[in-house]
Scaffold this active site. Sequence first.
Site, mmCIF file in Angstrom:
data_model
loop_
_atom_site.group_PDB
_atom_site.id
_atom_site.type_symbol
_atom_site.label_atom_id
_atom_site.label_comp_id
_atom_site.label_asym_id
_atom_site.label_seq_id
_atom_site.Cartn_x
_atom_site.Cartn_y
_atom_site.Cartn_z
ATOM 1 C CG ASP A 298 28.042 36.643 16.800
ATOM 2 O OD1 ASP A 298 28.785 35.835 17.408
ATOM 3 O OD2 ASP A 298 28.101 37.872 16.957
ATOM 4 C CE LYS B 291 39.894 41.604 48.608
ATOM 5 N NZ LYS B 291 38.681 42.322 48.192
ATOM 6 C CD GLU C 149 34.523 38.657 44.407
ATOM 7 O OE1 GLU C 149 34.281 39.764 44.926
ATOM 8 O OE2 GLU C 149 34.647 37.597 45.065
ATOM 9 C CE LYS D 52 42.961 32.588 47.179
ATOM 10 N NZ LYS D 52 42.045 31.910 46.228
#
Length: 315
Positions: free
Chosen positions: A31, A111, A167, A282
């Site tokens: 960092d 989902k 999403e 899908k």
Amino acid sequence: MDVTTEVQQLRKTIDEHNYRYYVKDNPVISDYEYDQMMRRLITLEEENPELITPDSPTQRVGGMPVSAFASVRHRVPLESLQDVFSMEELFAFDQRVRGMVPSPQYVVEPKVDGLSVALEYEGGRLVRGATRGDGVTGEDVTENIKTIASIPLRIEHAPPVLVIRGEVYMPRRVFEQINQERELAELPLFANPRNAAAGSLRQLDPRIAAERHLDIAVFNIQMAEGISFETHMETLAYLQQLRFKVIDHQLCGDIHEAEERVKQLGTQRDAFSHEMDGAVIKLNDLKGRVLLGSTAKFPRWAAAYKYPPEEKPSR
């Protein structure tokens, strides 16, 4: 090295480390080293403001608070999915698909319980992020979208216009940490990660949105000007190639394999960093999707299997 070259190299290096940290979860520097590079870039841009560009890593939290969000019409409608609540309903969905597409393959994805958005890129640069809204018109939340570190502000070798759907969610660990802080401050607690994500993405001040450490899982290409694909799996591979954080996905040879994957995901709900309330099934074949088309509300080539609510002990 001249200033322009140093700025360009710093941006490229910082973008690479953002990708490794936020998308691949595999940082290769400390960092402290990252902060030193970012500080150097900030200094150079402050001394040379003409070099500042909207896609610079320093501009992720650069927007000023707004009084309201502007409405934006989606280039391609963001359709919702038809829910199914049993395996019988899932097999009935498969029967309807096979009426038009013989031997269909399916892609099964978790989902994500979050907020659906569209990301628009022109010439490889992020120009707009919008909420789903009613599927036709949403709200322009670009400045808040830019605070999500896993979303690239710039893409190399991108098509002239690229629209992606994903999403936005608040990771579980972030949700728990924020609620702990709010409890100590005697502030109302967020009800759940989805509400927290939705409220954060619709903050009028991008600095508040940035503090909420939102994330995204992208799962669909709405438009890719000049590029064609044959399958959904190809589109996901392309999104990974462009360095997006793509949703977990598995190709299934038929509805029986899809059923097994749906059941498996149901037992793995706690393994994901995000909340999930179902699985999306899908059709993989994109030409088959065109044949099936959509109803007034839903595409006929996809379904969302909804899991029953999780039972957890409370006190």
